[in-house]
Design a protein around this motif. Sequence first.
Motif, short mmCIF file in Angstrom:
data_model
loop_
_atom_site.label_atom_id
_atom_site.label_comp_id
_atom_site.label_asym_id
_atom_site.label_seq_id
_atom_site.Cartn_x
_atom_site.Cartn_y
_atom_site.Cartn_z
N LEU A 67 1.05 4.54 -2.61
CA LEU A 67 0.84 5.58 -1.88
C LEU A 67 2.05 6.49 -2.56
N HIS B 218 2.91 13.50 3.34
CA HIS B 218 1.04 13.45 3.02
C HIS B 218 1.22 12.76 3.90
N PRO B 219 -0.40 12.80 4.64
CA PRO B 219 -1.04 12.03 5.98
C PRO B 219 -1.37 11.01 5.84
N GLU B 220 -1.35 9.99 4.20
CA GLU B 220 -1.87 8.35 4.06
C GLU B 220 -0.75 8.41 4.30
N VAL B 221 0.59 8.40 3.44
CA VAL B 221 1.40 7.74 3.25
C VAL B 221 2.58 8.11 4.50
N ARG B 222 2.25 8.77 6.01
CA ARG B 222 2.66 9.33 6.98
C ARG B 222 1.85 8.14 8.21
N LYS B 223 0.71 7.67 7.77
CA LYS B 223 0.03 7.43 8.64
C LYS B 223 0.29 5.33 7.91
N THR B 224 0.46 5.04 7.04
CA THR B 224 0.96 3.76 6.67
C THR B 224 2.25 3.91 7.07
N GLN C 33 1.49 2.63 10.90
CA GLN C 33 1.18 1.25 10.71
C GLN C 33 2.10 0.48 10.28
N GLN D 237 0.55 -1.09 0.06
CA GLN D 237 0.03 0.08 -0.13
C GLN D 237 1.09 1.21 -0.40
N TYR E 118 1.98 10.21 -3.56
CA TYR E 118 1.93 11.31 -3.35
C TYR E 118 3.78 11.51 -1.95
#
Length: 122
Positions: free
Chosen positions: A92, A100-106, A109, A88, A96
């Motif tokens: 991403l 990017h928030p989604e990259v940092r979140k993943t 995780q 994932q 991005y």
Amino acid sequence: MPPADLQPIRSSAAYAELRLHQAELQSTLDSLLIDYTEEYPKVKEILVELGFLKTEMDRLLAIKPADAGRLTLALGRLMLKKIELEKQLDVLRAQYKDEHPEVRKTKRQIETYESAIKEILG
């Protein structure tokens, strides 16, 4: 290390879980390659995931056979979830920047799963 020494690892639940997923991915890949090239997005995605999977399988094979008792089904599932997140993240990052928030979140995780894996493997 002779192959016989790896038997406790190869017969562990964690390794079996990863090997099952590898076989499923390879089967899907083989059927896709009948009609598509390696440039097809789904083929690329599977190849990336197979690379992450190989890394984790090699990691298990590096474990001392005496520690094979740690290689539980739960560990295998943790590793599969981490691989899914890595795949994932790869998608991403193609879209991005790292901020990017989604990259940092993943990424966070992935770190959480890696921490749990390291705790089990010691």
